[in-house]
Enzyme design. Sequence first.
Site, PDB file in Angstrom:
ATOM      1  N   ASP A 198       8.009   1.934  10.204  1.00  0.00           N
ATOM      2  CA  ASP A 198       6.673   1.326   9.952  1.00  0.00           C
ATOM      3  C   ASP A 198       5.957   1.387  11.379  1.00  0.00           C
ATOM      4  O   ASP A 198       6.131   0.410  12.018  1.00  0.00           O
ATOM      5  CB  ASP A 198       6.702  -0.037   9.393  1.00  0.00           C
ATOM      6  CG  ASP A 198       5.756  -0.250   8.535  1.00  0.00           C
ATOM      7  OD1 ASP A 198       5.015   0.679   8.082  1.00  0.00           O
ATOM      8  OD2 ASP A 198       5.723  -1.424   7.918  1.00  0.00           O
TER       9      ASP A 198
ATOM     10  N   LYS B 138       2.202   6.540   1.727  1.00  0.00           N
ATOM     11  CA  LYS B 138       1.759   5.167   2.327  1.00  0.00           C
ATOM     12  C   LYS B 138       0.038   5.267   2.205  1.00  0.00           C
ATOM     13  O   LYS B 138      -0.402   6.360   2.896  1.00  0.00           O
ATOM     14  CB  LYS B 138       2.443   5.137   3.954  1.00  0.00           C
ATOM     15  CG  LYS B 138       1.852   4.011   4.544  1.00  0.00           C
ATOM     16  CD  LYS B 138       2.675   3.800   5.821  1.00  0.00           C
ATOM     17  CE  LYS B 138       2.234   2.308   6.496  1.00  0.00           C
ATOM     18  NZ  LYS B 138       2.758   2.260   7.714  1.00  0.00           N
TER      19      LYS B 138
ATOM     20  N   ARG C 173       0.937  -1.223   0.040  1.00  0.00           N
ATOM     21  CA  ARG C 173      -0.094  -0.076   0.065  1.00  0.00           C
ATOM     22  C   ARG C 173       0.831   1.334   0.076  1.00  0.00           C
ATOM     23  O   ARG C 173       0.456   2.299   0.278  1.00  0.00           O
ATOM     24  CB  ARG C 173      -0.793   0.095   1.272  1.00  0.00           C
ATOM     25  CG  ARG C 173      -0.069  -0.183   2.563  1.00  0.00           C
ATOM     26  CD  ARG C 173      -1.363   0.021   3.683  1.00  0.00           C
ATOM     27  NE  ARG C 173      -0.733  -0.526   4.976  1.00  0.00           N
ATOM     28  CZ  ARG C 173      -1.160   0.072   5.997  1.00  0.00           C
ATOM     29  NH1 ARG C 173      -2.121   0.399   6.169  1.00  0.00           N
ATOM     30  NH2 ARG C 173      -0.748  -0.700   7.095  1.00  0.00           N
TER      31      ARG C 173
ATOM     32  N   ARG D 109      15.264  -2.708   3.596  1.00  0.00           N
ATOM     33  CA  ARG D 109      14.691  -3.406   4.788  1.00  0.00           C
ATOM     34  C   ARG D 109      15.338  -4.748   5.068  1.00  0.00           C
ATOM     35  O   ARG D 109      15.944  -4.927   3.703  1.00  0.00           O
ATOM     36  CB  ARG D 109      13.209  -3.436   5.413  1.00  0.00           C
ATOM     37  CG  ARG D 109      12.714  -3.748   4.114  1.00  0.00           C
ATOM     38  CD  ARG D 109      11.124  -3.827   4.077  1.00  0.00           C
ATOM     39  NE  ARG D 109      10.757  -2.407   3.444  1.00  0.00           N
ATOM     40  CZ  ARG D 109       9.639  -1.635   3.820  1.00  0.00           C
ATOM     41  NH1 ARG D 109       8.869  -2.339   4.840  1.00  0.00           N
ATOM     42  NH2 ARG D 109       9.204  -0.677   3.210  1.00  0.00           N
TER      43      ARG D 109
ATOM     44  N   ASP E 116      -6.497  -3.708   0.762  1.00  0.00           N
ATOM     45  CA  ASP E 116      -7.113  -2.785  -0.308  1.00  0.00           C
ATOM     46  C   ASP E 116      -6.267  -1.672  -0.506  1.00  0.00           C
ATOM     47  O   ASP E 116      -6.317  -0.815  -1.132  1.00  0.00           O
ATOM     48  CB  ASP E 116      -8.097  -2.034   0.573  1.00  0.00           C
ATOM     49  CG  ASP E 116      -7.813  -1.634   1.957  1.00  0.00           C
ATOM     50  OD1 ASP E 116      -6.811  -1.571   2.317  1.00  0.00           O
ATOM     51  OD2 ASP E 116      -8.851  -1.070   2.672  1.00  0.00           O
TER      52      ASP E 116
ATOM     53  N   ASP F 246      10.607  -7.348   7.941  1.00  0.00           N
ATOM     54  CA  ASP F 246      10.137  -6.671   7.064  1.00  0.00           C
ATOM     55  C   ASP F 246       9.763  -5.312   7.328  1.00  0.00           C
ATOM     56  O   ASP F 246       9.858  -4.086   6.689  1.00  0.00           O
ATOM     57  CB  ASP F 246       8.992  -7.157   6.106  1.00  0.00           C
ATOM     58  CG  ASP F 246       7.861  -7.615   6.980  1.00  0.00           C
ATOM     59  OD1 ASP F 246       7.980  -8.261   7.713  1.00  0.00           O
ATOM     60  OD2 ASP F 246       6.751  -6.711   6.861  1.00  0.00           O
ATOM     61  N   ASN F 247       9.945  -4.895   8.566  1.00  0.00           N
ATOM     62  CA  ASN F 247       9.777  -3.688   9.496  1.00  0.00           C
ATOM     63  C   ASN F 247      11.239  -3.128   9.895  1.00  0.00           C
ATOM     64  O   ASN F 247      11.263  -2.335  10.889  1.00  0.00           O
ATOM     65  CB  ASN F 247       8.588  -3.785  10.506  1.00  0.00           C
ATOM     66  CG  ASN F 247       7.247  -3.624   9.636  1.00  0.00           C
ATOM     67  OD1 ASN F 247       7.273  -3.442   8.616  1.00  0.00           O
ATOM     68  ND2 ASN F 247       6.347  -4.419  10.410  1.00  0.00           N
TER      69      ASN F 247
HETATM   70  P1  AMP Z   1       2.898  -4.125   8.172  1.00  0.00           P
HETATM   71  O1  AMP Z   1       2.146  -4.998   9.089  1.00  0.00           O
HETATM   72  O2  AMP Z   1       1.989  -2.853   7.957  1.00  0.00           O
HETATM   73  O3  AMP Z   1       4.059  -3.901   8.161  1.00  0.00           O
HETATM   74  O4  AMP Z   1       2.474  -4.569   6.820  1.00  0.00           O
HETATM   75  C1  AMP Z   1       2.830  -6.001   6.284  1.00  0.00           C
HETATM   76  C2  AMP Z   1       2.718  -6.228   4.630  1.00  0.00           C
HETATM   77  O5  AMP Z   1       1.267  -5.979   4.626  1.00  0.00           O
HETATM   78  C3  AMP Z   1       3.492  -5.270   3.814  1.00  0.00           C
HETATM   79  O6  AMP Z   1       3.673  -6.015   2.570  1.00  0.00           O
HETATM   80  C4  AMP Z   1       2.446  -4.151   3.601  1.00  0.00           C
HETATM   81  O7  AMP Z   1       2.589  -3.634   2.472  1.00  0.00           O
HETATM   82  C5  AMP Z   1       0.988  -5.165   3.516  1.00  0.00           C
HETATM   83  N1  AMP Z   1      -0.100  -4.455   4.037  1.00  0.00           N
HETATM   84  C6  AMP Z   1      -0.455  -3.948   5.067  1.00  0.00           C
HETATM   85  N2  AMP Z   1      -1.573  -3.353   5.031  1.00  0.00           N
HETATM   86  C7  AMP Z   1      -2.133  -3.387   3.910  1.00  0.00           C
HETATM   87  C8  AMP Z   1      -3.405  -2.614   3.157  1.00  0.00           C
HETATM   88  N3  AMP Z   1      -4.319  -2.570   3.630  1.00  0.00           N
HETATM   89  N4  AMP Z   1      -3.264  -2.971   1.741  1.00  0.00           N
HETATM   90  C9  AMP Z   1      -2.365  -3.687   0.994  1.00  0.00           C
HETATM   91  N5  AMP Z   1      -1.113  -4.209   1.772  1.00  0.00           N
HETATM   92  C10 AMP Z   1      -1.147  -4.053   3.003  1.00  0.00           C
HETATM   93 MG    MG Z   2       5.708  -2.999   7.142  1.00  0.00          MG
END
Ligand code: AMP
Ligand code: MG
Length: 488
Positions: free
Chosen positions: A262, A113, A93, A183, A125, A252-253
């Site tokens: 993140d 973002k 996203r 990352r 989404d 990944d964070n």
């Molecule tokens: P996060 O936990 O926010 O670090 O996200 C982990 C993974 O999920 C990453 O690849 C993000 O890009 C993806 N992600 C999180 N929320 C969304 C969203 N609403 N739409 C698409 N990808 C998402």
């Molecule tokens: Mg992330």
Amino acid sequence: MDTLEQLNFDNSFARLPDAFHTRLNPTPLPDPYLVSFNADAAALLDLSAEQAGRPDFVEYFIGNRLLPGSEPLAMLYSGHQFGYYVPQLGDGRAILLGEVKNRAGESWDLQLKGAGQTPYSRNADGRAVLRSSIREYLCSEAMHGLGVPSTRALCIVGSDEEVYRERIETAAVVTRMAPSHVRFGSFQVFYYRKQHEHLAMLADYVIARHFPHLHGLADRHARFFQEVLTRTAQLMAHWQAVGFAHGVMNTDNMSILGLTFDYGPFGFMESYDPAFICNHSDTEGRYAFHQQPNIGLWNVAALAQALTPLIAEQELNDMLNGYHAIYRTHFIMLMRQKLGLVRAQEDDLELVRGLLEMMRVGGLDYSNLFRSLSDFNAGADQRNEALRDQFVDREAFDAWAARYRARLHEEGSSDAERKLRMDSVNPKYVLRNHLAQAAISKAEQRDFSEVDHLLQLLRAPCTERPGMDSYASPAPEGTPHIAVSCSS
Ligand code: AMP
Ligand code: MG
């Protein structure tokens, strides 16, 4: 100072092979409106703050129009999520617009973002809600204000488009800035796909741009890993010292530059509890506050694994074995500052642990207790009643105070000077969940004043502001618990 049209883009990540990213534009959102603009971050781009007043400003920073010179893309990465390897994640996203080079020669990624779906979105989404965008925006700037390495944030632009989470919310885009968004997972994806030539290319790319003193050295990969390990260990020490819990320390964070990265379900410790879990979804407490230094090592070890095609395993293991010592040295250095000590002594960690244990027993407010400790009077006949009364076990406090007093005398500490030192490192204001929530509730009614107000307050968190004491207090009795979880 520059206009938006004059931003000096030089998009090195876009020049890497196609395997590293997917080029695509943000997905437009209707009727954008400015929620907040951060002039300090704009200054890093040499961008004039007046640009935020342009009617088309919001169109650029919600992704409806493209900044000249930008080359939008989604970055590929993978990562370990809660201990399990996920072969492909990537920006689901977020869209990297490109890198802006300022006149000081620094390069800043501009990333939107919440800018829509990408090939890495899986079934989600591609959006971020106003609530989580405000939390990321305020916390990244608060961390910077606290002296903790962090990504930055330029602005938030909202839209009335509905986004479905536990309830219906509205969409927003936060513009994130960092010297790099690479990352640990960016390396892992090429290791697990056995694309070792891409792995080496990424390492050399990051070295050339962010570790230029290592560029061209025969042992550059090992030295690079050592620096990432050191920065990560030191970042963990910073988090422990300011009482910050990240909440989703997946690989990944984890920033390759050792930045806090993140912001999701993070939390600042209020009532001191080492087992504090800020993420509602983290039922096992994998990322509990006191686990963070160990998880930092776990994540660095996952990066080490990914770098085995470039660095001998024995060498990697030797460096990993040095992690805890680096962490400990940095942690005790920061805690010494919090206690106002100037000289290092062998048993300083014991002094810190003694205080933390009393704070745990009494559930004392982490930030406020350290802030009030600057009033400690080291005079021989002083009982420090106001401080003492905060603790449940007063005798334990008296014993600890005697040690602290002796320690201060030994280094010839002056109370007045120590107070100045301590008040410049122990924050008066941190981003407590209820403060963020108050700003969010107003913003959801289109009143953004509290977001701006908190931004100003948290930018200089140690500066006392008259009439602002309520911002330094824990949530008032009866405030509903605020549950925060992943990916909102
Ligand atoms: P996060 O936990 O926010 O670090 O996200 C982990 C993974 O999920 C990453 O690849 C993000 O890009 C993806 N992600 C999180 N929320 C969304 C969203 N609403 N739409 C698409 N990808 C998402
Ligand atoms: Mg992330």
